[in-house]
Design a protein around this motif. Structure first.
Motif, PDB file in Angstrom:
ATOM      1  N   ASP A  19     -10.678   6.741  -1.847  1.00 36.35           N
ATOM      2  CA  ASP A  19      -9.250   6.453  -1.976  1.00 36.35           C
ATOM      3  C   ASP A  19      -8.717   6.750  -3.385  1.00 36.35           C
ATOM      4  OD1 ASP A  19      -9.106   5.351   0.696  1.00 36.35           O
ATOM      5  OD2 ASP A  19     -10.167   3.622  -0.104  1.00 36.35           O
ATOM      6  N   HIS A  27       2.017   3.141  -2.232  1.00 34.41           N
ATOM      7  CA  HIS A  27       1.638   4.179  -3.184  1.00 34.41           C
ATOM      8  C   HIS A  27       0.516   5.061  -2.659  1.00 34.41           C
ATOM      9  CE1 HIS A  27      -1.235   0.920  -3.818  1.00 34.41           C
ATOM     10  NE2 HIS A  27      -2.072   1.845  -4.288  1.00 34.41           N
ATOM     11  N   GLY A  28      -0.236   4.566  -1.729  1.00 32.65           N
ATOM     12  CA  GLY A  28      -1.375   5.328  -1.223  1.00 32.65           C
ATOM     13  C   GLY A  28      -1.098   6.060   0.064  1.00 32.65           C
ATOM     14  N   PHE A  44       0.804  -1.223   0.000  1.00 29.72           N
ATOM     15  CA  PHE A  44       0.000   0.000   0.000  1.00 29.72           C
ATOM     16  C   PHE A  44       0.837   1.273   0.000  1.00 29.72           C
ATOM     17  CE2 PHE A  44      -2.382  -3.208   2.558  1.00 29.72           C
ATOM     18  CZ  PHE A  44      -3.353  -3.501   1.609  1.00 29.72           C
ATOM     19  N   GLY A 101      -5.100   6.719  -3.425  1.00 31.59           N
ATOM     20  CA  GLY A 101      -4.509   5.498  -2.908  1.00 31.59           C
ATOM     21  C   GLY A 101      -5.240   5.033  -1.663  1.00 31.59           C
TER      22      GLY A 101
END
Length: 486
Positions: A390, A358-359, A356, A393
């Motif tokens: 989201d 990238h978010g 995760f 991300g």
């Protein structure tokens, strides 16, 4: 299990512990019909009371310590009918002889002696019981902590007691072992298949054991000044909790098997001596501050004279065995801390790779929080998705699967520790009591730390009342990439 003892004799029966915990616990057992029908209770102390005077004191203790909703006049009268009193000064041979005669007159089977006195009386009282023919088969003796103030004094006390009572007749009390939450820790570990595969160094990053008090010395200044946080709390309560977290599964839930596994942990504790104390230990002493918006004085002000006794101690302990190699056990206890709390915090290792990143999702490690007081609860902290679209991300939040024991078992009365401990002692079950070798192994480990402090010239660092100890305690964990749970 032996037959229930029909006589309980309480030494120090007019003392603070008796009034706050022992007598109210006996009332709770009486009210719930758990005391053996023929049990008689004989109180003894220096106070020159008669039976009526002691019964009035018992009634007053129940009225002041038992919630109004739990009081019952019929149960109180039934308890008082069981109770007698014999005054005796423990340093007076004639008084002890009269006490021995009172015990002999009431004895009709097994006897439990509870020595709720200062530890220096354990040896002479046991010797007197032996000399008057009141020891031997069918007797048991409860000894309150601390057993001595260091290893030599603990050995001396244990040797003196052993000359009169066999080891299986000696019940060393650590009342934490009688707490419901501690019992639940044992049930959680060994009654569920979920945790055992993860309960090791491969999956656990750190363990924290905290026993925090908001109170100061509360009229116990002279006793506490000769003891300090290390001897008063860490040597017994915290090390027992550490053992229950770290021990291997016992073959069965019975005294010898449980104690053997605890001893393996104590023997595996890496010594903290002169070379390690400055990096792995912190001692503190509170100064004036505020708790709950109320100003409170410092330790020296309460004590009334200079002292270098520690009111706070934090340690980084390590259990050098196959299961726990490399996992730090952080132990912390102190007075005048921000909140009253006894809890065990078990932090699991991070996932090996986060998908995760990238978010901007920050993953927090999973953790198991076992709170023993002021309320009993178990919380498993997990990562979950934060609600939302989201678009930038996936966002993550940590939430808790929370089991509130009070709410879940609202119909069940929460029993004080001494109700369980008294019932076990009366019935001869030593599972929740501490064996001699445990006591002496704990003292040996603690004495090495105190000797290391002395050799290094370490003095307690001050901390304002209402804070979590000296700043050095924070860095004790941070240096190794960890943080205290607060």
């Amino acid at each position: 299990m032996t037959a229930p003892a029909p006589l309980l004799t309480i030494f120090g029966a007019t003392g603070d512990l008796a009034k706050r915990m022992l007598l109210p616990s006996l009332f709770g057992l009486q009210r719930d019909g758990l005391l053996p029908p023929g049990l008689r209770i004989l109180g003894t102390a220096r106070s020159g009371l008669d039976d009526a005077g002691f019964r009035a004191m018992v009634a007053e203790a129940v009225a002041s310590q038992v919630p109004a909703a739990e009081r019952d006049q019929t149960a109180l009268e039934a308890l008082l009918d069981r109770i007698g009193y014999q005054p005796a000064a423990l340093d007076h041979a004639e008084g002890l002889a009269e006490l021995a005669a009172a015990v002999a007159a009431r004895r009709d089977g097994d006897v439990v002696y509870h020595l709720s006195t200062a530890p220096h009386w354990y040896a002479p009282v046991c010797e007197a019981l032996g000399a008057h023919g009141l020891a031997g088969a069918g007797t048991r003796v409860l000894l309150e902590k601390p057993i001595g103030h260091d290893l030599p004094s603990a050995i001396a006390i244990n040797d003196a007691v052993a000359r009169v009572f066999a080891e299986d007749q000696v019940f060393r009390v650590d009342h934490y072992l009688g707490k419901e939450g501690v019992q639940n820790l044992i049930a959680l570990r060994f009654g569920n298949a979920l945790f055992e595969p993860l309960w090791n160094a491969r999956h656990i990053a750190q363990v924290q054991v905290t026993v925090a008090e908001t109170v100061g010395v509360e009229g116990r200044g002279e006793y506490y000044d000769g003891s300090g946080a290390m001897r008063d709390m860490l040597q017994n309560h915290l090390l027992q909790l550490l053992c229950l977290v770290a021990m291997e599964p016992p073959s069965q839930f019975e005294p010898t098997a449980l104690r053997n596994e605890k001893m393996k942990v104590l023997r595996s504790l890496r010594p903290i001596g002169r070379a390690e104390v400055e990096a792995d230990s912190v001692a503190g002493q509170y100064v004036a501050g505020a708790i709950g918006g109320r100003a409170v004085p410092g330790y020296l002000e309460e004590l009334g004279h200079a002292s270098d006794t520690e009111t706070f101690v934090a340690l980084r302990a390590r259990v050098d065995n196959w299961r726990w190699k490399g996992v730090p056990f952080y132990l912390r206890t102190g007075k005048r801390l921000p909140r009253r709390s006894t809890e065990i915090y078990i932090e699991f290792r991070d996932v090996p790779h986060s998908i995760f990143d990238h978010g901007q999702a920050r993953l927090q490690p999973n953790a198991l929080v076992i709170q023993l007081q002021p309320e009993e609860r178990i919380a498993l902290r997990l990562m979950t998705k934060t609600p939302g679209l989201d678009r930038a991300g996936l966002q993550m939040s940590q939430v808790a699967l929370d089991l509130d024991m009070q709410e879940e078992f609202a119909a069940h009365r929460r029993r004080p520790a001494y109700e369980r401990l008294y019932l076990d002692a009366i019935e001869g079950n030593g599972t929740l009591f501490v064996r001699r070798d445990e006591t002496e192994a704990a003292w040996a480990w603690v004495d090495a730390i105190r000797e290391g402090w002395h050799q290094a010239g370490m003095q307690p660092r001050t901390y304002p009342a209402g804070t979590w100890g000296p700043g050095r305690a924070v860095t004790l964990a941070e240096r190794h990439g960890h943080a205290w749970r607060e």
